[in-house]
Design an enzyme around this catalytic site. Structure first.
Site, PDB file in Angstrom:
ATOM      1  N   GLU A 218     122.192  27.834 -17.846  1.00 29.20           N
ATOM      2  CA  GLU A 218     120.930  27.147 -17.579  1.00 29.20           C
ATOM      3  C   GLU A 218     120.855  26.570 -16.169  1.00 29.20           C
ATOM      4  OE1 GLU A 218     120.358  24.416 -20.793  1.00 29.20           O
ATOM      5  OE2 GLU A 218     120.393  26.008 -22.298  1.00 29.20           O
ATOM      6  N   LYS A 346     111.241  24.135 -30.094  1.00 26.58           N
ATOM      7  CA  LYS A 346     111.567  25.461 -29.566  1.00 26.58           C
ATOM      8  C   LYS A 346     110.746  26.489 -30.335  1.00 26.58           C
ATOM      9  CE  LYS A 346     116.386  24.495 -28.243  1.00 26.58           C
ATOM     10  NZ  LYS A 346     117.810  24.718 -28.626  1.00 26.58           N
TER      11      LYS A 346
END
EC number: 4.2.1.11
Length: 429
Positions: A218, A346
């Site tokens: 990330e 999400k």
């Protein structure tokens, strides 16, 4: 939420003419699905992310399991499902009727976890339909989703130090994040985050060597650290060296504790802790560092332990990710118990735009903070940026201010803030 208020009257201009899916690569070099939706007036394209540490209760991401292609991770079956089964049923439907389309796909799948057609197939179409509707109406996606109430910019919670499944070091906690909550605008918040990120990189290189600035999935650094306090000390140092205070920039943790849970114990910092001991460990960290939020502090089924920590750290944001998996049934249980006080949203955990909106709505009605999130394997798709503004999410979690698939989301939020002009409001936590 404009696209969710009843059914729109049929109009040929908004009817789905064609749906086409393809296999593309995500940010980790694995296949994922991209979907195009065409109407006479518009076009929508969306691509679906994937997680590294996933909750067992998530909707199922359909993979081919063919060892001769991409190590079994191909998505040609999901692509075929879109181009045949789903397209056949959706042709001629009005793209403005998001919920009708999502519910039809869920009915076609006929499973609780979308395992027949695949959550990746359904979500890809769901997002592309929304984008096609917004484009057909000549409207920004955030405005289409949120209507006139879409004017709030979330605080970015930036994963700048990686551990756990996101890195190759010995840190048990998966993410150490910075949160520039004292900024006046999102533009300023992004600048603060980027400045701290670069200062942190220089600090790590000086202390641990050049290899310490290698990055994880990330975009966060992945230095050879073994204890959480070592990472937290580095963050505090970087915040101060960049010229900011603990009231301006706080710290967030994603423990992803399911990943270091084994036989009723948690393996962290070289210790084997029972749940009550781990709770005390978190309390000590919060008392010692400017920690604003802790995500997934316990195993994904440990609702009672989440409840205990939420009560103990009542002014800390306790986030349910694997605990809730963006599922309203699990979220409802958490709300009833007082387990956690924030939802990590999400879209690919639940598998459709409509269901993601339902989860966000339930969380907000019950006083839970909503944090819209990316996944570790991302694409350049920026739907979650528009979604965060549309639902008035307090925070967005989409990685470090580095790597194109991460900065794409941040840059989209900059554009939205610019588009909103004087009515734009940066969340004050």
């Amino acid at each position: 939420m404009m696209s969710y208020i009843g059914l729109q009257q049929d109009s040929g201009e908004y009817k789905i003419q064609k749906i086409h899916a393809r296999e593309i690569l995500d940010s980790r070099g694995n296949p994922t699905i991209e979907v195009d939706v065409f109407t006479p007036k518009g076009f929508g394209r969306a691509s679906v992310p994937s997680g590294a540490s996933t909750g067992t209760n998530e909707a199922l991401e359909l993979r081919d399991a063919d060892p001769n292609r991409y190590g079994g991770k191909g998505v040609l079956t999901a692509v075929k499902n879109v181009n045949t089964i789903i397209q056949k049923e959706l042709l001629g439907l009005d793209v403005r009727n998001q919920r009708e389309i999502d519910e039809l796909m869920i009915e076609l799948d006929e499973t609780e976890n979308k395992s027949n057609l695949g959550a990746n197939s359904i979500l890809g179409v769901s997002m592309a339909v929304a984008k096609a509707a917004a484009d057909s109406l000549n409207m920004p996606l955030y405005r289409y989703f949120g209507g006139s109430n879409a004017f709030t910019l979330p605080v970015p919670t930036m994963n700048v130090l990686n551990g756990g499944k996101h890195a190759g070091n010995e840190l048990a906690i998966q993410e150490f994040m910075i949160q520039p909550k004292g900024a006046e605008t999102f533009y300023e918040a992004l600048q603060i985050g980027a400045e701290i990120y670069h200062v942190l990189g220089k600090y790590l290189e000086k202390k641990y060597g050049r290899s310490s600035t290698n990055v994880g999935y990330e975009g966060g650094y992945a230095p050879k650290m073994s204890e959480s306090t070592e990472a937290l000390d580095a963050l505090v140092q970087a915040i101060e060296e960049a010229g900011y205070t603990e009231s301006e920039v706080t710290i967030g943790l994603d423990a992803a504790a399911t990943e270091f849970y084994e036989e009723e114990f948690y393996n962290i910092d070289g210790k084997k802790l029972a749940a009550p001991e781990l709770l005390d460990y978190y309390v000590e960290l919060v008392n010692s560092y400017p920690i604003l939020s802790i995500e997934d502090p316990f195993y994904e089924e440990a609702f009672e332990d989440f409840e205990a920590l939420t009560n103990e750290l009542w002014d800390t944001i306790i986030v349910g990710d694997d605990l809730f998996v963006t599922n309203i049934e699990r979220l409802s249980r958490g709300v009833d118990m007082g387990a956690a006080n924030a939802l990590l949203l999400k879209v690919n955990q639940i598998g459709s735009i409509s269901e993601a909106f339902d989860a966000a709505s339930m969380a907000s009605r019950n006083g839970y903070t909503v944090i819209v999130s990316h996944r570790s394997a991302e694409t350049e798709d920026t739907t979650i940026s528009d979604l965060a503004v549309a639902i008035g999410a307090e925070m967005i979690k989409t990685g470090a201010p580095a790597r194109g698939e991460r900065t794409a989301k941040y840059n989209q939020l900059l554009r939205i803030e610019e588009d909103l002009g004087e009515v734009a409001h940066y969340v004050q936590l």
